[in-house]
Scaffold this active site. Structure first.
Site, PDB file in Angstrom:
ATOM      1  N   HIS A   1       0.246  -1.257   0.050  1.00 28.81           N
ATOM      2  CA  HIS A   1      -0.051  -0.412  -0.111  1.00 28.81           C
ATOM      3  C   HIS A   1       0.803   0.873   0.369  1.00 28.81           C
ATOM      4  O   HIS A   1       1.729   1.150   1.518  1.00 28.81           O
ATOM      5  CB  HIS A   1      -0.764   0.242   1.315  1.00 28.81           C
TER       6      HIS A   1
ATOM      7  N   TYR B   1      -9.617   5.736   7.620  1.00 31.86           N
ATOM      8  CA  TYR B   1     -10.055   6.181   9.026  1.00 31.86           C
ATOM      9  C   TYR B   1     -10.768   7.013   9.054  1.00 31.86           C
ATOM     10  O   TYR B   1     -10.351   7.427   7.808  1.00 31.86           O
ATOM     11  CB  TYR B   1      -8.697   6.263   9.599  1.00 31.86           C
TER      12      TYR B   1
ATOM     13  N   PRO C   1      -4.816   0.121  18.705  1.00 38.26           N
ATOM     14  CA  PRO C   1      -4.583  -0.179  16.650  1.00 38.26           C
ATOM     15  C   PRO C   1      -4.981   0.706  16.368  1.00 38.26           C
ATOM     16  O   PRO C   1      -4.237   1.024  15.159  1.00 38.26           O
ATOM     17  CB  PRO C   1      -5.491  -1.311  16.834  1.00 38.26           C
TER      18      PRO C   1
ATOM     19  N   LYS D   1       0.104  -0.440  14.896  1.00 34.28           N
ATOM     20  CA  LYS D   1       1.302  -0.125  15.609  1.00 34.28           C
ATOM     21  C   LYS D   1       1.618  -1.854  16.960  1.00 34.28           C
ATOM     22  O   LYS D   1       3.259  -1.812  16.900  1.00 34.28           O
ATOM     23  CB  LYS D   1       1.660   0.699  16.325  1.00 34.28           C
TER      24      LYS D   1
ATOM     25  N   TYR E   1       4.009   6.332  10.856  1.00 34.79           N
ATOM     26  CA  TYR E   1       2.747   5.350  10.135  1.00 34.79           C
ATOM     27  C   TYR E   1       4.035   4.259   9.408  1.00 34.79           C
ATOM     28  O   TYR E   1       3.417   3.475   9.983  1.00 34.79           O
ATOM     29  CB  TYR E   1       1.071   5.332   9.030  1.00 34.79           C
TER      30      TYR E   1
HETATM   31  P1  RFL Z   1       0.550 -12.446  21.027  1.00 37.91           P
HETATM   32  O1  RFL Z   1       0.051 -12.932  20.172  1.00 37.91           O
HETATM   33  O2  RFL Z   1      -0.736 -12.197  21.998  1.00 37.91           O
HETATM   34  O3  RFL Z   1       1.142 -13.815  21.407  1.00 37.91           O
HETATM   35  C1  RFL Z   1       1.371 -14.032  23.256  1.00 37.91           C
HETATM   36  C2  RFL Z   1       1.298 -15.975  22.829  1.00 37.91           C
HETATM   37  O4  RFL Z   1       1.946 -15.906  24.415  1.00 37.91           O
HETATM   38  C3  RFL Z   1       0.606 -16.866  24.536  1.00 37.91           C
HETATM   39  N1  RFL Z   1       0.660 -16.621  25.850  1.00 37.91           N
HETATM   40  C4  RFL Z   1       1.384 -18.499  27.043  1.00 37.91           C
HETATM   41  N2  RFL Z   1       1.941 -18.631  26.726  1.00 37.91           N
HETATM   42  C5  RFL Z   1       2.919 -19.906  28.128  1.00 37.91           C
HETATM   43  N3  RFL Z   1       2.648 -19.611  29.740  1.00 37.91           N
HETATM   44  C6  RFL Z   1       1.285 -18.510  29.098  1.00 37.91           C
HETATM   45  N4  RFL Z   1       1.398 -18.639  30.982  1.00 37.91           N
HETATM   46  C7  RFL Z   1       1.147 -17.893  28.034  1.00 37.91           C
HETATM   47  N5  RFL Z   1       0.029 -16.565  28.839  1.00 37.91           N
HETATM   48  C8  RFL Z   1       0.083 -16.798  27.350  1.00 37.91           C
HETATM   49  C9  RFL Z   1      -1.030 -16.327  24.077  1.00 37.91           C
HETATM   50  O5  RFL Z   1      -1.543 -18.070  24.030  1.00 37.91           O
HETATM   51  C10 RFL Z   1      -0.701 -16.327  23.177  1.00 37.91           C
HETATM   52  O6  RFL Z   1      -0.291 -16.965  22.181  1.00 37.91           O
HETATM   53  O7  RFL Z   1       1.912 -11.753  21.223  1.00 37.91           O
HETATM   54  P2  RFL Z   1       3.102 -11.562  20.374  1.00 37.91           P
HETATM   55  O8  RFL Z   1       3.664 -11.640  19.881  1.00 37.91           O
HETATM   56  O9  RFL Z   1       3.828 -10.007  21.754  1.00 37.91           O
HETATM   57  O10 RFL Z   1       2.490  -9.960  19.756  1.00 37.91           O
HETATM   58  C11 RFL Z   1       1.731  -8.728  19.328  1.00 37.91           C
HETATM   59  C12 RFL Z   1       0.750  -8.848  18.420  1.00 37.91           C
HETATM   60  O11 RFL Z   1      -0.667  -9.738  18.598  1.00 37.91           O
HETATM   61  C13 RFL Z   1      -0.678  -7.936  18.805  1.00 37.91           C
HETATM   62  O12 RFL Z   1       0.680  -6.427  18.885  1.00 37.91           O
HETATM   63  C14 RFL Z   1      -1.245  -6.968  17.927  1.00 37.91           C
HETATM   64  O13 RFL Z   1      -2.371  -8.556  17.576  1.00 37.91           O
HETATM   65  C15 RFL Z   1      -1.834  -6.166  18.907  1.00 37.91           C
HETATM   66  N6  RFL Z   1      -4.025  -5.970  18.188  1.00 37.91           N
HETATM   67  C16 RFL Z   1      -3.531  -5.535  17.322  1.00 37.91           C
HETATM   68  N7  RFL Z   1      -2.701  -5.054  16.454  1.00 37.91           N
HETATM   69  C17 RFL Z   1      -2.864  -3.900  15.839  1.00 37.91           C
HETATM   70  O14 RFL Z   1      -1.816  -3.695  14.718  1.00 37.91           O
HETATM   71  N8  RFL Z   1      -4.102  -4.112  14.389  1.00 37.91           N
HETATM   72  C18 RFL Z   1      -5.122  -4.481  14.986  1.00 37.91           C
HETATM   73  O15 RFL Z   1      -6.012  -4.438  14.652  1.00 37.91           O
HETATM   74  C19 RFL Z   1      -5.046  -5.212  16.027  1.00 37.91           C
HETATM   75  N9  RFL Z   1      -5.837  -5.677  17.167  1.00 37.91           N
HETATM   76  C20 RFL Z   1      -4.128  -6.266  18.306  1.00 37.91           C
HETATM   77  C21 RFL Z   1      -5.489  -6.883  17.808  1.00 37.91           C
HETATM   78  C22 RFL Z   1      -4.639  -6.791  20.060  1.00 37.91           C
HETATM   79  C23 RFL Z   1      -5.811  -7.615  20.669  1.00 37.91           C
HETATM   80  N10 RFL Z   1      -5.344  -8.485  21.803  1.00 37.91           N
HETATM   81  C24 RFL Z   1      -4.485  -8.678  22.916  1.00 37.91           C
HETATM   82  C25 RFL Z   1      -6.430  -9.359  22.707  1.00 37.91           C
HETATM   83  C26 RFL Z   1      -7.244  -7.018  18.768  1.00 37.91           C
HETATM   84  C27 RFL Z   1      -7.022  -7.851  20.029  1.00 37.91           C
HETATM   85  C28 RFL Z   1      -8.180  -9.001  20.258  1.00 37.91           C
HETATM   86  C1  PHB Z   2      -6.129  -4.665  10.823  1.00 33.76           C
HETATM   87  O1  PHB Z   2      -6.696  -4.978   9.253  1.00 33.76           O
HETATM   88  O2  PHB Z   2      -6.643  -5.260  11.143  1.00 33.76           O
HETATM   89  C2  PHB Z   2      -5.641  -3.168  11.101  1.00 33.76           C
HETATM   90  C3  PHB Z   2      -5.074  -2.469  10.332  1.00 33.76           C
HETATM   91  C4  PHB Z   2      -4.894  -0.940  10.933  1.00 33.76           C
HETATM   92  C5  PHB Z   2      -4.789  -0.454  11.660  1.00 33.76           C
HETATM   93  C6  PHB Z   2      -6.056  -1.363  13.375  1.00 33.76           C
HETATM   94  C7  PHB Z   2      -6.532  -2.838  11.731  1.00 33.76           C
HETATM   95  O3  PHB Z   2      -4.602   0.724  12.423  1.00 33.76           O
END
Ligand code: RFL
Ligand code: PHB
Length: 404
Positions: free
Chosen positions: A75, A204, A296, A300, A396
């Protein structure tokens, strides 16, 4: 009790743990991953979708970029709709050629899991009672149970990649860490649908009715979000209600073009800014969501996890490959400088783009309608001239990784 050994114990098989494991394995630094849930459960989570160049480069270095390069979409820009008027942030032009990659976190995770399995690297999925021991000693260890067997993993280092609710951060005694937090008074209701995205690029939307985001996973799969009150439940939102509300928040031209269809996933995520300092104690390093959370709005979360991984990977290589003793002791300091930049950007974007019913004014020591006017004017100012747009664009696409 079964004893096992590895140089690095990685807690959590999310993107942080899997990427770190893959990069270390490629350098011959052996590691074991311990994950609380099953691999299928990890792959069932629908999260981020936008990858900065730094993460794209790391995935290439880790040798897991084939599918991303074939199926991901580059993008060159995105839009911010200001009360119905779209402004295009031309990332390519404003950042001298930088872009972002649209490729889902679920797919990144799937690719990393496949590579790990292919290389025969050990992962203990569905582990329980994970506990960290002696993190401040020269010989830390991790104990856990899997299929009724208790394991003790002895290691040089522990990478706590276990997300916000994991055990790693809590293994640092409370008096040795400081936590910084802002919980926002709303959530994001997300929907995934097998429909073509409403536009080629993300939109956005700041509106009188609250924030919305039109995102995507592929040319046939869309991801949309609506700002909703924290008291709302997923059951309150039928697909029809979601699509109707989204049409109100999109610019008119996009609302008219929107293709709707049944949702294949629907969930509400709370929004939070959070940082734990320091990000290490003794032999334990906190990586990704275990150390910090961003709302989100700036895309980042995953990208910040990736820069932590890059820093820790670089420092561990210095120790194991270049015999530079104690290089990893610089991890927290190096990681935190970039973490706070991304925290600030995500908080700023969240403040400008959302509707804060009655909370933010108070938090900023002013009445709500005054705060709302400041934020409206702030966004208007940054969108209305190229220098302002540049400030948004350069953050960004992602600030540079620190030199190691
Ligand atoms: P993760 O992905 O949470 O992975 C952590 C892993 O650790 C496991 N775990 C354990 N394992 C062993 N022993 C324990 N006691 C444990 N406790 C937990 C979990 O099962 C899991 O598999 O962290 P990681 O790897 O640091 O990755 C970070 C990203 O996942 C996160 O920053 C992003 O996904 C944040 N986030 C979003 N970021 C975006 O940029 N755009 C988004 O749209 C977006 N949506 C989200 C999100 C995070 C969410 N969370 C944390 C609830 C939506 C949600 C719902
Ligand atoms: C997504 O595609 O899930 C997404 C993309 C951009 C954002 C947050 C979530 O800032």
């Amino acid at each position: 009790m079964q004893s096992i050994k590895s140089k690095v114990a990685i807690i959590g098989a999310g993107p942080s743990g899997l990427l770190l494991g893959q990069l270390l394995a490629k350098q011959g630094i052996d590691n074991v991953i311990i994950e609380r849930v099953s691999g299928d459960y990890v792959l069932g989570r629908i999260r981020a979708g936008i990858l900065e160049q730094g993460l794209v480069d790391l995935l290439r270095e880790a040798g897991v970029s084939e599918r991303m390069d074939a199926e991901g979409h580059v993008h060159d820009g995105f839009a911010i709709s200001y009360y119905g008027k779209p402004y295009r942030i031309d990332l390519n032009k404003l950042t001298e050629g930088k872009t972002v990659m649209c490729y889902g976190q679920t797919e990144v995770t799937r690719d990393l899991m496949a590579a790990r399995a292919e290389q025969g690297q050990t992962t203990y999925y569905s582990s329980s009672k994970v506990a960290l021991h002696d993190i401040e000693s020269a010989q830390p260890s991790v104990t856990f149970e899997q299929d009724g067997v208790t394991y003790q993993l002895e290691c040089d280092y522990i990478a706590g990649c276990d997300g916000f609710h994991g055990v790693s951060r809590k293994s640092i005694p409370a008096e040795k860490r400081q936590e910084f937090e802002r919980v926002y008074p709303f959530g994001w209701l997300g929907i995934l649908s097998e429909t073509p995205p409403v536009a080629d690029e993300l939109i956005y939307c700041k509106t009188e009715r609250g924030f919305a985001l039109a995102s995507q996973r592929s040319s046939t799969r869309s991801r949309y979000y609506l700002q909703v009150p924290l008291t709302d439940k997923v059951e309150d939102w039928s697909d029809q209600r979601f699509w109707d509300e989204l049409k109100h928040r999109l610019p008119q031209e996009s609302a008219d073009a929107l293709v709707t269809g049944p949702s294949i996933e629907k969930s509400i995520a709370p929004l939070r800014s959070f940082v734990c300092e320091p990000m290490q104690l003794g032999k334990l390093f906190l990586v990704g969501d275990a150390a910090h959370i961003v709302p989100p709005t700036g895309a980042k979360g995953l990208n910040l996890a990736a820069s932590d991984v890059a820093i820790l990977y670089g420092l561990l290589c210095k120790e194991y490959k270049d015999n530079e003793a104690n290089a990893s002791q610089r991890y927290s300091e190096l990681a935190l400088s970039r973490v706070w930049q991304a925290e600030r950007f995500s908080w700023w974007m969240s403040n400008m783009l959302h509707d804060f019913k009655d909370d933010a004014g108070e938090a900023n020591n002013m009445d709500q309608k005054t705060f709302a006017r400041f934020m409206k004017s702030e966004l208007d100012f940054y969108l209305s001239h190229e220098e302002g747009q540049k400030v948004i664009a350069m953050q960004y696409v992602g600030l540079p990784y620190p030199q190691i």
